[in-house]
Motif scaffolding. Structure first.
Motif, PDB file in Angstrom:
ATOM      1  N   ARG A   1      -3.913  -7.105 -16.261  1.00  0.00           N
ATOM      2  CA  ARG A   1      -2.649  -6.400 -16.460  1.00  0.00           C
ATOM      3  C   ARG A   1      -2.846  -5.310 -16.416  1.00  0.00           C
ATOM      4  NH1 ARG A   1      -0.269 -10.459 -19.943  1.00  0.00           N
ATOM      5  NH2 ARG A   1      -1.749 -11.184 -21.243  1.00  0.00           N
ATOM      6  N   PRO A   2      -1.748  -4.525 -15.285  1.00  0.00           N
ATOM      7  CA  PRO A   2      -1.750  -4.057 -14.333  1.00  0.00           C
ATOM      8  C   PRO A   2      -1.035  -2.295 -15.717  1.00  0.00           C
ATOM      9  CG  PRO A   2       1.059  -4.663 -14.353  1.00  0.00           C
ATOM     10  CD  PRO A   2      -0.206  -5.819 -15.243  1.00  0.00           C
ATOM     11  N   ALA A   3      -2.035  -1.740 -14.916  1.00  0.00           N
ATOM     12  CA  ALA A   3      -2.321  -0.139 -16.344  1.00  0.00           C
ATOM     13  C   ALA A   3      -0.629   0.242 -16.212  1.00  0.00           C
ATOM     14  CB  ALA A   3      -2.936   1.002 -14.779  1.00  0.00           C
ATOM     15  N   ILE A   4       0.436  -0.088 -15.151  1.00  0.00           N
ATOM     16  CA  ILE A   4       1.775   0.589 -15.466  1.00  0.00           C
ATOM     17  C   ILE A   4       2.154  -0.837 -14.794  1.00  0.00           C
ATOM     18  CG2 ILE A   4       3.474   2.038 -14.450  1.00  0.00           C
ATOM     19  CD1 ILE A   4       1.384   4.156 -13.755  1.00  0.00           C
TER      20      ILE A   4
ATOM     21  N   CYS B   1       0.719  -8.877  -6.171  1.00  0.00           N
ATOM     22  CA  CYS B   1       0.616  -8.687  -7.082  1.00  0.00           C
ATOM     23  C   CYS B   1      -0.816  -8.774  -6.953  1.00  0.00           C
ATOM     24  CB  CYS B   1       1.606  -9.094  -8.243  1.00  0.00           C
ATOM     25  SG  CYS B   1       2.881  -9.165  -8.339  1.00  0.00           S
ATOM     26  N   LYS B   2      -1.598  -8.579  -6.196  1.00  0.00           N
ATOM     27  CA  LYS B   2      -2.648  -8.260  -6.284  1.00  0.00           C
ATOM     28  C   LYS B   2      -3.412  -7.221  -6.580  1.00  0.00           C
ATOM     29  CE  LYS B   2      -3.241  -9.360  -0.627  1.00  0.00           C
ATOM     30  NZ  LYS B   2      -3.620  -8.624   0.524  1.00  0.00           N
TER      31      LYS B   2
ATOM     32  N   TYR C   1       7.622  -0.497   0.142  1.00  0.00           N
ATOM     33  CA  TYR C   1       7.919  -2.117   1.195  1.00  0.00           C
ATOM     34  C   TYR C   1       6.237  -2.889   0.284  1.00  0.00           C
ATOM     35  CZ  TYR C   1      11.769  -0.388   3.517  1.00  0.00           C
ATOM     36  OH  TYR C   1      12.754   1.050   4.296  1.00  0.00           O
ATOM     37  N   LEU C   2       6.996  -3.812   0.168  1.00  0.00           N
ATOM     38  CA  LEU C   2       6.176  -4.938  -0.425  1.00  0.00           C
ATOM     39  C   LEU C   2       5.972  -5.965   0.720  1.00  0.00           C
ATOM     40  CD1 LEU C   2       6.368  -5.653  -4.525  1.00  0.00           C
ATOM     41  CD2 LEU C   2       5.261  -3.663  -3.200  1.00  0.00           C
TER      42      LEU C   2
ATOM     43  N   GLY D   1       1.567   0.196  -3.808  1.00  0.00           N
ATOM     44  CA  GLY D   1       1.628  -1.355  -3.987  1.00  0.00           C
ATOM     45  C   GLY D   1       2.048  -2.350  -5.015  1.00  0.00           C
ATOM     46  N   ASN D   2       1.668  -0.930  -6.533  1.00  0.00           N
ATOM     47  CA  ASN D   2       2.211  -1.642  -7.402  1.00  0.00           C
ATOM     48  C   ASN D   2       3.625  -2.407  -7.660  1.00  0.00           C
ATOM     49  OD1 ASN D   2       0.834  -2.066 -10.516  1.00  0.00           O
ATOM     50  ND2 ASN D   2       2.232  -1.588 -10.969  1.00  0.00           N
TER      51      ASN D   2
END
Length: 416
Positions: free
Chosen positions: A110-113, A415-416, A343-344, A305-306
């Motif tokens: 899971r992402p930190a943010i 979402c790497k 930009y993703l 990139g998050n």
């Protein structure tokens, strides 16, 4: 039984396993990146080393199961089964269960943010809604099930497509779902995302995202969020439905203090409930788009990139004109508000090489843009239209179709 067919120093072994246990073995091995033959070998070794028999496993309905084991391992295992008074099928089932018990699946990353993905383009009809829904569905698929993914998709190969849209199943890899807690936000007053997922738009007389952004909330925003009831998402895919009051959002935002942060203020109380929030933006360059763009900015302590902006285009000329207008607005916001805004990538949607030179040359032009780069090419196929017609998520309606496979690759790319 054993077969003379070998793989290195191993022999092919054919026995039986219950289908439910075989599926658990397959999923766990994929989760841990271990070959099934190595998992079974390790399980048999552990079982043979036990000092007593385990509780019997229900092997009714067991089906043929083949793997490769060292010849000495299988011979010793057969002898141990005979000594313990259990069948080969029961011994193998217990061995697999021992391996599963001692090798638990990894925790979902899971992402930190919380990731905030703003899906946008002021040009209508490019398929922002389909990309928002599909990427969100791909992120939310259950981690205890395997899904077909094409991990190393080479977009450039599409330029030489002969028009055959069939997928080579050998090019796919079955991987565990990502298991993210996902919120899809229908930020478009037209409500296409809400309707496509079989939900009702919010009534004008009730609460809505617009009211929360304008400072006129009538309750808790989480109270109007709905879960998408499909087993493959395990309860992790939610929707914040649209309300037609969003047609008035730009007017209402004009009198709001720090209006660029209005969307962030509205969603802040529910962010802790999710790993990823995707915003399906309206075809607009107004104040609502400014608020969405600001929401996707990089926050303090957030890695590049998050979060950020995902731009959906088509392989035709008018998309290029719209792209220029959108990126100009984004760059103005970056400069005026000193934002770190990532930009993703670009998603080329509704692509069909059978449309000839216009499609292929346009795709080539998108591919030549290096910043942002193309992160997905989604074909224009019938399954998406069918899913919309029956009001079901595409990845639940047609989980193995080419579009679903491509959307999983897109989700893993951004979402790497």
């Amino acid at each position: 039984m054993t077969s003379p067919e070998t793989r290195g120093d191993r022999e092919k072994v054919v026995s039986k396993l219950p289908s439910w246990l075989r599926q658990q073995l397959k999923v766990r091995a994929a989760q841990l990146g271990i070959d099934i033959q190595d998992a079974v070998d390790t399980g048999i070794t552990a079982w043979r080393g036990l000092g007593s028999n385990l509780s019997p496993i229900d092997t009714s309905g067991a089906e043929s199961f083949a793997t490769f084991l060292p010849g000495t391992q299988w011979a010793g295992f057969r002898a141990d089964c005979k000594d313990r008074g259990v069948s080969l099928i029961q011994g193998l089932a217990q061995s697999v269960q021992v391996w599963l018990d001692t090798n638990p699946g990894p925790a979902v990353k899971r992402p930190a943010i919380v990731r905030r993905i703003v899906v946008c383009n002021q040009k209508g009809g490019v398929g922002k809604t389909a990309i928002t829904a599909g990427a969100g569905e791909a992120l939310a698929e259950r981690p205890d099930a395997l899904v077909p993914v094409r991990v190393s998709k080479h977009f450039a190969a599409l330029l030489e497509d002969d028009g055959n849209q069939n997928t080579d199943p050998l090019a796919l890899e079955d991987l565990p779902g990502l298991g993210q807690r996902v919120l899809l936000v229908d930020f478009d007053p037209q409500g296409h995302l809400t309707k496509q997922l079989g939900q009702e738009t919010l009534p004008m007389t009730g609460d809505s995202l617009t009211n929360h952004m304008a400072g006129d909330a009538k309750g808790e925003l989480r109270d109007v969020i709905v879960a998408i009831d499909e087993d493959r998402f395990g309860g992790d895919l939610h929707l914040l439905p649209a309300c037609t009051d969003a047609f008035l959002l730009d007017v209402r935002l004009a009198s709001v203090r720090a209006r660029e942060a209005a969307l962030e203020r509205a969603l802040a109380p529910i962010e802790a409930d999710y790993d990823v929030i995707l915003i399906d933006c309206p075809p607009s360059l107004g104040l609502s788009m400014d608020a969405a763009t600001y929401y996707g900015r990089r926050r303090p302590e957030e890695v590049p990139g998050n979060s950020g902006v995902l731009i959906v285009v088509q392989a035709e000329d008018s998309s290029a004109d719209a792209y220029d207008l959108l990126t100009s607005q984004i760059e103005d916001m970056r400069t005026d508000l000193a934002l770190d805004l990532d930009y993703l990538g670009i998603v080329v949607n509704h692509y069909d090489a059978r449309r000839g030179y216009i499609a292929t040359s346009s795709l080539q032009s998108w591919m030549e843009i290096k910043d942002p780069r193309v992160v997905g090419v989604i074909g224009d196929l019938k399954e998406q239209k069918e899913a919309v017609r029956v009001k079901r998520p595409l990845l639940a309606y047609a989980p193995r179709c080419e579009q679903s496979v491509a959307l999983r690759a897109l989700a893993r790319e951004i979402c790497k």
